[in-house]
Design a protein around this motif. Structure first.
Motif, PDB file in Angstrom:
ATOM      1  N   LEU A  27       0.842  -1.246  -0.014  1.00  0.00           N
ATOM      2  CA  LEU A  27       0.166  -0.202   0.025  1.00  0.00           C
ATOM      3  C   LEU A  27       0.795   1.283   0.136  1.00  0.00           C
ATOM      4  N   HIS A  41      -4.941   5.038   3.462  1.00  0.00           N
ATOM      5  CA  HIS A  41      -4.313   3.980   2.900  1.00  0.00           C
ATOM      6  C   HIS A  41      -2.933   3.547   3.483  1.00  0.00           C
ATOM      7  N   HIS A  59      -5.866   1.228  -1.622  1.00  0.00           N
ATOM      8  CA  HIS A  59      -6.433   1.917  -2.578  1.00  0.00           C
ATOM      9  C   HIS A  59      -7.217   1.140  -3.445  1.00  0.00           C
ATOM     10  N   GLN A  90     -14.048  -3.177   0.371  1.00  0.00           N
ATOM     11  CA  GLN A  90     -12.822  -2.852   0.765  1.00  0.00           C
ATOM     12  C   GLN A  90     -11.667  -4.067   0.797  1.00  0.00           C
TER      13      GLN A  90
END
Lengths: 139, 167
Positions: A27, A41, A59, A90
């Motif tokens: 990330l 993030h 992201h 997510q």
């Protein structure tokens, strides 16, 4: 490598593992490379204490970028003409992700053979995290 | 939405490919890429996201001398006025679409022109209202030829974050 339209069948599927353990470092790498420094993030303190999430999450564009590898490894480099997605849920550190590509059409577009694909990326629990489509030129 | 341009560079392509976990030599090895069907290094499909680095209006990049909403001494450098981050982090990425007229290569300089698209609303699964806004970006090369047309959709939840958007 390149695909030949005559070898493709509508309905055929290709499944590809993207990652077995998505890391927070990945990330951070994506934030640095893309310029999207949203602390949601990369900054666990912010994500938990200020934003009220369980922690940092990927992201959406990282998931789209990881998924693109499944596409280009199969259709070849420089052959995509369209690629679009919706982010469905997510993606979290530790997730396993895999992509399933399904041939939805093999057709002619302005004299060029192309393949249309359904693109679905799921996590280890089988939940869809990304769903979209792609079109690629084939021989 | 100021227009701006940015250079496509081999080093940044390599870094971006690593960031999306793709070891394909067509993104990093000029010799292997030259010998491949691609004929040279080219950009991965989602590469034009790097335009954010060059966007003068991009809010998700700390700027010297200005408060930043990530953590430092405290959990956030700004007062949160909305749930789930609010501020520039309040919107989540709901959709992204690319149309490739060709794939960018090192040496390209891409001019970015953006315009707002549609906006619409939906009820979230947990009750709040979701406001969706579309932006269309055109990336053109030095000759003015269209290279990529992109469309992104950002959703701003009014109360709670719905699972229909994922950042």
């Amino acid at each position: 490598m390149s695909l030949r339209s005559g070898d493709l069948t509508v309905g055929e599927c290709h499944t590809r593992l993207l990652t077995q353990d998505l890391t927070r470092t990945q990330l951070v790498m994506y934030a640095g490379a893309s310029g999207d420094f949203n602390p949601l993030h990369t900054d666990d303190v912010y994500a938990r204490e200020a934003a009220g999430y369980p922690g940092v999450f990927a992201h959406g564009m990282l998931t789209m970028g990881l998924t693109a590898r499944a596409l280009t490894d199969w259709v070849g480099d420089g052959r995509l003409t369209r690629y679009g997605v919706r982010f469905r849920s997510q993606v979290w550190p530790g997730d396993t992700l895999s992509t399933r590509l399904t041939v939805t059409a093999v057709r002619d577009e302005s004299g060029q053979s192309v393949v249309d694909l359904d693109v679905v990326t799921v996590n280890g629990a089988g939940d869809e995290v990304l769903r979209g489509y792609a079109t690629a030129r084939v021989d | 939405m100021a227009d701006f341009s940015f250079p496509v560079e081999a080093g940044q392509i390599m870094l971006f490919a690593r960031a999306v976990g793709d070891p394909n030599p067509v993104y990093a090895d000029p010799v292997a890429a030259a010998a491949s069907e691609a004929g040279g290094i080219l950009a991965p499909p989602t590469f034009v996201q790097v335009a954010a680095h060059y966007d003068p209006d991009w809010q998700l990049r700390p700027e010297e001398g200005k408060p930043w909403f990530g953590s430092g001494r405290t959990a956030s450098g700004v007062t949160q006025t909305e749930p789930h981050g609010g501020g520039p982090g309040g919107g989540l990425h709901a959709e992204q679409h690319f149309e490739y007229h060709r794939h960018p290569r090192p040496g390209d300089v891409l001019a970015v022109a953006r315009r707002p698209g549609d906006t619409w609303e939906k009820s979230g699964r947990r009750g709040g209202r979701l406001v969706f806004a579309e932006v269309i970006s055109e990336y053109r090369d030095a000759a003015g030829e269209l290279v990529i047309t992109a469309r992104n959709v950002v959703v701003r939840p009014e109360r709670t974050v719905d699972a229909g958007a994922a950042g």
